[in-house]
Design an enzyme around this catalytic site. Structure first.
Site, PDB file in Angstrom:
ATOM      1  N   ASP A   1       0.819  -1.215   0.000  1.00 12.85           N
ATOM      2  CA  ASP A   1       0.000   0.000   0.000  1.00 12.85           C
ATOM      3  C   ASP A   1       0.851   1.263   0.000  1.00 12.85           C
ATOM      4  O   ASP A   1       0.347   2.348  -0.325  1.00 12.85           O
ATOM      5  CB  ASP A   1      -0.945   0.016   1.202  1.00 12.85           C
ATOM      6  CG  ASP A   1      -2.099  -0.958   1.040  1.00 12.85           C
ATOM      7  OD1 ASP A   1      -2.489  -1.229  -0.120  1.00 12.85           O
ATOM      8  OD2 ASP A   1      -2.607  -1.456   2.051  1.00 12.85           O
TER       9      ASP A   1
ATOM     10  N   ARG B   1      -4.679   6.642  -2.415  1.00 17.80           N
ATOM     11  CA  ARG B   1      -3.224   6.596  -2.265  1.00 17.80           C
ATOM     12  C   ARG B   1      -2.509   7.317  -3.414  1.00 17.80           C
ATOM     13  O   ARG B   1      -1.454   7.914  -3.214  1.00 17.80           O
ATOM     14  CB  ARG B   1      -2.747   5.156  -2.122  1.00 17.80           C
ATOM     15  CG  ARG B   1      -3.338   4.498  -0.877  1.00 17.80           C
ATOM     16  CD  ARG B   1      -2.563   3.312  -0.396  1.00 17.80           C
ATOM     17  NE  ARG B   1      -3.318   2.616   0.631  1.00 17.80           N
ATOM     18  CZ  ARG B   1      -3.360   2.958   1.922  1.00 17.80           C
ATOM     19  NH1 ARG B   1      -2.688   4.014   2.336  1.00 17.80           N
ATOM     20  NH2 ARG B   1      -4.068   2.267   2.786  1.00 17.80           N
TER      21      ARG B   1
ATOM     22  N   LYS C   1      -5.877  -2.568  -7.433  1.00 20.83           N
ATOM     23  CA  LYS C   1      -6.361  -1.806  -6.280  1.00 20.83           C
ATOM     24  C   LYS C   1      -7.557  -0.966  -6.735  1.00 20.83           C
ATOM     25  O   LYS C   1      -8.223  -1.300  -7.714  1.00 20.83           O
ATOM     26  CB  LYS C   1      -5.220  -0.949  -5.719  1.00 20.83           C
ATOM     27  CG  LYS C   1      -4.067  -1.774  -5.150  1.00 20.83           C
ATOM     28  CD  LYS C   1      -4.464  -2.491  -3.888  1.00 20.83           C
ATOM     29  CE  LYS C   1      -3.314  -3.211  -3.227  1.00 20.83           C
ATOM     30  NZ  LYS C   1      -3.695  -3.840  -1.939  1.00 20.83           N
TER      31      LYS C   1
END
Length: 201
Positions: free
Chosen positions: A88, A161, A115
């Site tokens: 991540d 992210r 993701k």
């Protein structure tokens, strides 16, 4: 209830501190379980000035204060067990690689493609627009550090992210960086921009 800080959220400030000149950040009471500390090991490999102090356990989980300063980062190879231990955090590692001296190679990170978005593609598009040398060689991600990048209007692709990584990339870029959509950040870190701004004032 004493809940340790999330190292995935801390990773953005860790990378930010390394790439912004004369920075020093202390992240207090962050969970440092070895299964999650790939980002620390990667930054150590890249030459970051990073230490962990006040180590203790909370509910049988290791916790510590992470202290990190601006650093002369260097390229490295990231592979093996570092990948699942930092999956991540790899988008913001790509930012560190773009500012590092030399070449960084990330091997075996295909999970990033599935993701919230394809994070390899989203980071490649943004970092290339900023002037980074970002290439794919088979399944390897190859980033040649170029030093200061240029500010752009970055695309989050609806991925938290990616958005946070581009906010960090913009900190050391020449010119302003804006992000087309920051609402997605709320998925994992609703106060990210507020906390980031508090460090910049």
């Amino acid at each position: 209830i004493d809940v340790p800080g999330d190292i995935s959220g801390a990773a953005f400030f860790m990378v930010g501190a390394t790439i912004v000149k004369d920075s020093a950040v202390t992240l207090r009471s962050v969970g440092v379980n070895p299964t999650r500390t790939g980002i620390i090991d990667i930054l150590n490999k890249m030459g970051a000035k990073i230490t962990i102090e006040n180590a203790k356990e909370i509910a049988s989980e290791p916790v510590g204060d992470i202290i990190i300063e601006s650093s002369e980062l260097r390229g490295t190879t990231i592979e093996g067990d570092l990948i699942p231990r930092s999956i991540d955090e790899l988008p913001v590692v790509m930012v560190a690689a773009a500012y590092a001296k030399g070449t960084t190679i990330i091997k075996g990170a295909q999970e990033l493609k599935v993701k919230e978005t394809d994070r390899i593609s989203s980071m490649a598009a943004n970092l290339k627009n900023m002037g980074a040398k970002f290439n794919l060689k088979g399944d390897d991600i190859v980033i040649e550090g170029t030093g200061p990048l240029k500010g752009i209007t970055a695309m989050s692709f609806g991925d938290h992210r990616t958005a946070m990584s581009m906010a960090i990339a913009g900190l050391a870029a020449k010119g302003d960086t804006t992000i087309d959509d920051t609402a997605c950040i709320a998925k994992s870190y609703p106060n990210f921009l507020k906390d980031l701004n508090s460090l910049l004032t």
